[in-house]
Scaffold this motif. Structure first.
Motif, short mmCIF file in Angstrom:
data_model
loop_
_atom_site.label_atom_id
_atom_site.label_comp_id
_atom_site.label_asym_id
_atom_site.label_seq_id
_atom_site.Cartn_x
_atom_site.Cartn_y
_atom_site.Cartn_z
N CYS A 168 29.00 35.73 43.66
CA CYS A 168 29.09 37.17 43.90
C CYS A 168 30.46 37.71 43.46
CB CYS A 168 28.93 37.45 45.39
SG CYS A 168 27.49 36.68 46.16
N TYR A 169 30.60 39.01 43.60
CA TYR A 169 31.88 39.68 43.37
C TYR A 169 32.19 40.53 44.58
CZ TYR A 169 31.33 38.48 38.45
OH TYR A 169 31.18 37.80 37.27
N VAL A 170 33.48 40.67 44.88
CA VAL A 170 33.93 41.61 45.90
C VAL A 170 34.89 42.58 45.25
CG1 VAL A 170 33.60 40.04 47.84
CG2 VAL A 170 35.80 40.11 46.69
N GLY A 171 34.83 43.83 45.67
CA GLY A 171 35.70 44.86 45.11
C GLY A 171 34.99 45.67 44.04
N TYR B 13 40.49 44.95 40.26
CA TYR B 13 40.80 44.21 41.48
C TYR B 13 39.67 43.32 41.99
CZ TYR B 13 44.73 47.39 41.57
OH TYR B 13 45.85 48.10 41.24
N CYS B 14 38.51 43.38 41.36
CA CYS B 14 37.38 42.59 41.88
C CYS B 14 37.67 41.10 41.73
CB CYS B 14 36.08 43.00 41.23
SG CYS B 14 35.78 42.30 39.61
N ARG B 15 37.09 40.32 42.62
CA ARG B 15 37.28 38.87 42.64
C ARG B 15 35.92 38.19 42.76
NH1 ARG B 15 41.47 39.69 40.67
NH2 ARG B 15 43.47 39.78 41.70
N ARG B 16 35.82 37.06 42.11
CA ARG B 16 34.61 36.26 42.24
C ARG B 16 34.65 35.49 43.57
NH1 ARG B 16 33.94 33.49 36.28
NH2 ARG B 16 33.76 35.46 35.18
N VAL B 17 33.48 35.43 44.20
CA VAL B 17 33.34 34.71 45.46
C VAL B 17 32.06 33.90 45.38
CG1 VAL B 17 32.99 34.93 47.96
CG2 VAL B 17 34.52 36.53 46.77
N ARG B 18 32.13 32.65 45.76
CA ARG B 18 30.94 31.81 45.82
C ARG B 18 30.63 31.52 47.28
NH1 ARG B 18 30.53 26.85 42.02
NH2 ARG B 18 29.66 28.49 40.72
#
Length: 128
Positions: free
Chosen positions: A113-116, A121-126
């Protein structure tokens, strides 16, 4: 290991230390996740379509239960205090080893997923 779904990253589960699992389900769409939940008897579909699951007595995380391993690369970038509490690296590694043992021979669901909202400024999140 059986892999189902669309893997969109070359950064695999072995990079997280997760090995010897039966199956990994990658980035499944909501209908496929519903099917798994129903088949595994982990929930049911309510009137008009929402998935309903029972989470037991403990239904969430309190805001004060966030612990972060205090280490040199992130120490100066964390707002330490009541919300972001330091956690001992040894205790973390012990919990991590217990988690890896629990996953042996099991199944995992992976969402990349992505946040932001702002691309700058978005960051990848698993989420596993």
């Amino acid at each position: 290991m059986q892999q189902v779904g669309r893997v969109i990253s070359k950064y695999g589960l072995d990079q997280h230390g997760i090995r010897n699992i039966h199956a990994a389900y990658w980035n499944l769409p909501a209908p496929a996740l519903y099917e798994h939940a129903i088949r595994r008897e982990e929930g049911h579909i309510a009137h008009l379509g929402p998935l309903v699951v029972r989470t037991g007595h403990h239904t969430g995380r309190t805001p004060n239960d966030r612990f972060i391993v205090r280490e040199p690369s992130s120490e100066g970038r964390i707002w330490w205090g009541k919300v972001n509490q330091p956690f001992d690296e040894g205790r973390f590694l012990s919990m991590y080893r217990h988690l890896l043992a629990y996953l042996q021979g099991g199944e995992v669901f992976v969402q990349d997923c992505y946040v932001g909202a702002d691309p700058a400024y978005c960051r990848r999140v698993r989420v596993i």
